[in-house]
Design a protein around this motif. Sequence first.
Motif, PDB file in Angstrom:
ATOM      1  N   PHE A 144     -12.082 -56.745 -55.561  1.00  0.00           N
ATOM      2  CA  PHE A 144     -12.998 -55.919 -54.764  1.00  0.00           C
ATOM      3  C   PHE A 144     -14.020 -55.259 -55.690  1.00  0.00           C
ATOM      4  CE2 PHE A 144      -8.744 -55.938 -52.857  1.00  0.00           C
ATOM      5  CZ  PHE A 144      -9.023 -56.726 -51.751  1.00  0.00           C
ATOM      6  N   PHE A 145     -14.855 -56.096 -56.249  1.00  0.00           N
ATOM      7  CA  PHE A 145     -15.925 -55.652 -57.142  1.00  0.00           C
ATOM      8  C   PHE A 145     -17.222 -56.275 -56.657  1.00  0.00           C
ATOM      9  CE2 PHE A 145     -18.775 -56.556 -60.674  1.00  0.00           C
ATOM     10  CZ  PHE A 145     -18.912 -55.306 -61.264  1.00  0.00           C
ATOM     11  N   MET A 146     -18.278 -55.476 -56.638  1.00  0.00           N
ATOM     12  CA  MET A 146     -19.566 -55.978 -56.187  1.00  0.00           C
ATOM     13  C   MET A 146     -20.660 -55.447 -57.111  1.00  0.00           C
ATOM     14  SD  MET A 146     -21.241 -55.748 -52.357  1.00  0.00           S
ATOM     15  CE  MET A 146     -19.708 -56.324 -51.626  1.00  0.00           C
ATOM     16  N   PRO A 147     -21.460 -56.329 -57.704  1.00  0.00           N
ATOM     17  CA  PRO A 147     -22.563 -55.858 -58.551  1.00  0.00           C
ATOM     18  C   PRO A 147     -23.478 -54.927 -57.774  1.00  0.00           C
ATOM     19  CG  PRO A 147     -22.288 -58.240 -58.737  1.00  0.00           C
ATOM     20  CD  PRO A 147     -21.418 -57.797 -57.611  1.00  0.00           C
ATOM     21  N   PRO A 148     -23.990 -53.876 -58.404  1.00  0.00           N
ATOM     22  CA  PRO A 148     -24.846 -52.918 -57.688  1.00  0.00           C
ATOM     23  C   PRO A 148     -26.027 -53.563 -56.972  1.00  0.00           C
ATOM     24  CG  PRO A 148     -24.248 -52.056 -59.845  1.00  0.00           C
ATOM     25  CD  PRO A 148     -23.745 -53.464 -59.798  1.00  0.00           C
ATOM     26  N   VAL A 149     -26.664 -54.552 -57.595  1.00  0.00           N
ATOM     27  CA  VAL A 149     -27.819 -55.196 -56.965  1.00  0.00           C
ATOM     28  C   VAL A 149     -27.393 -55.922 -55.694  1.00  0.00           C
ATOM     29  CG1 VAL A 149     -29.589 -56.961 -57.239  1.00  0.00           C
ATOM     30  CG2 VAL A 149     -29.082 -55.415 -59.135  1.00  0.00           C
ATOM     31  N   ALA A 150     -26.278 -56.647 -55.773  1.00  0.00           N
ATOM     32  CA  ALA A 150     -25.792 -57.361 -54.590  1.00  0.00           C
ATOM     33  C   ALA A 150     -25.348 -56.387 -53.510  1.00  0.00           C
ATOM     34  CB  ALA A 150     -24.634 -58.283 -54.987  1.00  0.00           C
ATOM     35  N   ASN A 151     -24.710 -55.293 -53.925  1.00  0.00           N
ATOM     36  CA  ASN A 151     -24.274 -54.285 -52.960  1.00  0.00           C
ATOM     37  C   ASN A 151     -25.474 -53.723 -52.210  1.00  0.00           C
ATOM     38  OD1 ASN A 151     -23.661 -51.363 -52.123  1.00  0.00           O
ATOM     39  ND2 ASN A 151     -21.624 -52.113 -52.628  1.00  0.00           N
ATOM     40  N   HIS A 152     -26.533 -53.403 -52.960  1.00  0.00           N
ATOM     41  CA  HIS A 152     -27.730 -52.847 -52.321  1.00  0.00           C
ATOM     42  C   HIS A 152     -28.349 -53.852 -51.359  1.00  0.00           C
ATOM     43  CE1 HIS A 152     -31.394 -50.462 -51.914  1.00  0.00           C
ATOM     44  NE2 HIS A 152     -32.069 -51.578 -52.095  1.00  0.00           N
ATOM     45  N   ALA A 153     -28.394 -55.128 -51.750  1.00  0.00           N
ATOM     46  CA  ALA A 153     -29.007 -56.144 -50.895  1.00  0.00           C
ATOM     47  C   ALA A 153     -28.219 -56.321 -49.599  1.00  0.00           C
ATOM     48  CB  ALA A 153     -29.106 -57.471 -51.653  1.00  0.00           C
ATOM     49  N   LEU A 154     -26.886 -56.414 -49.702  1.00  0.00           N
ATOM     50  CA  LEU A 154     -26.068 -56.574 -48.500  1.00  0.00           C
ATOM     51  C   LEU A 154     -26.124 -55.341 -47.617  1.00  0.00           C
ATOM     52  CD1 LEU A 154     -22.882 -58.402 -49.836  1.00  0.00           C
ATOM     53  CD2 LEU A 154     -24.619 -59.316 -48.303  1.00  0.00           C
ATOM     54  N   ARG A 155     -26.137 -54.173 -48.255  1.00  0.00           N
ATOM     55  CA  ARG A 155     -26.209 -52.926 -47.483  1.00  0.00           C
ATOM     56  C   ARG A 155     -27.527 -52.842 -46.717  1.00  0.00           C
ATOM     57  NH1 ARG A 155     -25.343 -49.741 -51.421  1.00  0.00           N
ATOM     58  NH2 ARG A 155     -27.342 -48.687 -51.684  1.00  0.00           N
ATOM     59  N   GLU A 156     -28.609 -53.228 -47.388  1.00  0.00           N
ATOM     60  CA  GLU A 156     -29.914 -53.211 -46.725  1.00  0.00           C
ATOM     61  C   GLU A 156     -29.957 -54.203 -45.573  1.00  0.00           C
ATOM     62  OE1 GLU A 156     -34.072 -51.618 -47.363  1.00  0.00           O
ATOM     63  OE2 GLU A 156     -32.056 -51.035 -47.939  1.00  0.00           O
ATOM     64  N   LEU A 157     -29.414 -55.400 -45.792  1.00  0.00           N
ATOM     65  CA  LEU A 157     -29.381 -56.412 -44.731  1.00  0.00           C
ATOM     66  C   LEU A 157     -28.596 -55.911 -43.535  1.00  0.00           C
ATOM     67  CD1 LEU A 157     -29.871 -59.290 -43.652  1.00  0.00           C
ATOM     68  CD2 LEU A 157     -27.774 -59.988 -44.850  1.00  0.00           C
ATOM     69  N   GLY A 158     -27.425 -55.318 -43.794  1.00  0.00           N
ATOM     70  CA  GLY A 158     -26.587 -54.850 -42.702  1.00  0.00           C
ATOM     71  C   GLY A 158     -27.256 -53.783 -41.865  1.00  0.00           C
ATOM     72  N   ILE A 159     -27.875 -52.800 -42.513  1.00  0.00           N
ATOM     73  CA  ILE A 159     -28.474 -51.704 -41.757  1.00  0.00           C
ATOM     74  C   ILE A 159     -29.732 -52.162 -41.031  1.00  0.00           C
ATOM     75  CG2 ILE A 159     -29.916 -50.776 -43.612  1.00  0.00           C
ATOM     76  CD1 ILE A 159     -27.934 -48.836 -40.935  1.00  0.00           C
ATOM     77  N   VAL A 160     -30.477 -53.103 -41.606  1.00  0.00           N
ATOM     78  CA  VAL A 160     -31.664 -53.629 -40.921  1.00  0.00           C
ATOM     79  C   VAL A 160     -31.252 -54.376 -39.657  1.00  0.00           C
ATOM     80  CG1 VAL A 160     -33.514 -55.345 -41.076  1.00  0.00           C
ATOM     81  CG2 VAL A 160     -33.179 -53.707 -42.930  1.00  0.00           C
ATOM     82  N   LEU A 161     -30.208 -55.196 -39.751  1.00  0.00           N
ATOM     83  CA  LEU A 161     -29.728 -55.910 -38.563  1.00  0.00           C
ATOM     84  C   LEU A 161     -29.256 -54.929 -37.490  1.00  0.00           C
ATOM     85  CD1 LEU A 161     -27.710 -58.848 -40.174  1.00  0.00           C
ATOM     86  CD2 LEU A 161     -29.946 -58.980 -39.064  1.00  0.00           C
TER      87      LEU A 161
END
Length: 559
Positions: free
Chosen positions: A434-451
């Motif tokens: 359960f590790f996520m690079p900060p850049v990937a975390n930010h990208a997925l978080r942004e995608l989720g909230i936009v959807l």
Amino acid sequence: MALLHFLSTISPVGLATAALALSGALGLLLGGLNWRGIGLGIGGVLFAGLFVGHWTSVAGLHLAPEMLEFVREFGLIIFVFTIGIQVGPGFFASLQRAGLQFNLIAAAIVLLGVATTVALHFIADIPVPALVGLMSGAVTNTPGLGAATQVLKDAGIPSEVISEASLGYAVAYPFGILGILLTMIAVRQVLAIRIEREEADFEAARAKGGTKELPALNVVVRNPNLEGLELGEVPDLYDQGVVVSRLKRGEVLMHPLRSMALHMGDVLHLVGPADKLHAMVLILGEEVDVSLTSTKGTQLSWQRVAVTAQKALGKHIRDLGLEERSVSISRVTRAGTQLPVEPDLALQFGDILTVVGAPADIEAVKPLFGDQMKSLDLVQFSGVFFGILLGVILGSIPIAFPGLPAPLKLGLAGGPLVAAILLSRIGFLGPFVFFMPPVANHALRELGIVLFLSAVGLKAGGQFVQTLIHGPGLTWMLYGMVITLVPLMIVGFVARVVYRVNYLSLSGVLAGSMTDPPALAFANGMSGSAAASVGYASVYPLVMCMRILAPQIIVLLLL
């Protein structure tokens, strides 16, 4: 008319996808507009969705409700899960140390906001769906809106009534951003606060209490009782989070082993918690101002090694056999925070170790840890999907509370969040990391909230203009102002006047209590100090959890 005819020929799934994409694109552009650092931010996506939803309704276009429902829920799950992964490593630590006072202040703001919201319900008879939307918008907390819509759906509320939550959020959101800024300005002006003095006080307090950087010092052995004693036999050394990373005897700098005998005049480079270092000085001798940090020109070296090997996960430092390999670990950095190197410390994926020893010995132990830096840039998707699975299951478990008419569920907003916090704390579970690079975390978080926001706006857009102009929209806006200002003003002035909290730190805590990045940017703009950012980061994990759970409790209490 030709465009409308063309749009009507697109499949329902294609039309809904196009509307979501248009809402996301326009919303991100709108949110990027700002004046002196103040803007809608990610909330711009909601307003773009309302705009697109309104005109699709006017044009008579039908957006597939099942698809919008799935996109909304899935986007919310991705968003809250990535938040949990981000804040998890520091969540429990934020409830300790000096952050405890900050978290109590932020929790007081959240609880007072809930009390104000419930009071408005009984005074003004605001419908519960609109009420929880107003509260989420007034505190600019989008995950709270997600939790509100989810619990309303679970309670069997019709879809057209649930949309009132989105409308309430939209009308309260703009002043939610402005209200926190007005509170900061009011506290500063009324109490005649001088920023320069607050900066100096913060830096003095931080210097006294230490920072996240693990301190180090050099100690010369003056205690005659330690002559000839092995390093491993020195009381409290190694077992209290203090590590000897270098030893200088005469002009020779060497790597210390536990079996090495101490002699008077030896100089030790110690790394560990500040209070433990002070105790070791009393035991060993006295602190000296001699540089032992450079290994240039000696047989010693140090390297940062990343923990990426599956076989290293969960291993305790004492079990690695580093002593026999003539190397030692002087620091462990996890999620940006340096941890004391204790024998029972279990390694997690992504830990960065500072390994000290001869270059050849360091190279020999690297395979133990993996040290595949490229692995730190990869998303462990198996862990992401397994974590989401556990989060959905956890969110579906009913939890009975005395006094509540129905069991409380964490839902699709709270379940993945709690699961992510716990899993990121554990680090791994069997083959799942359960590790996520900060850049990937930010990208997925942004995608989720936009959807999520796009789907919410599209579903509520058909009613927005009618509610705002001909309905209770303007009145709701006034109620939103009350929910925003009452908790912030009361707690803000009490924290400063009664408890003498540093103003810059308080500004960060106020911004964190609203999980509001534009407010943090405003607070940072007042000073070059890191005080506001430290306050914001200290309260963010706890506040985010409380903001997500609060609407659910309100719905269960009032419906």
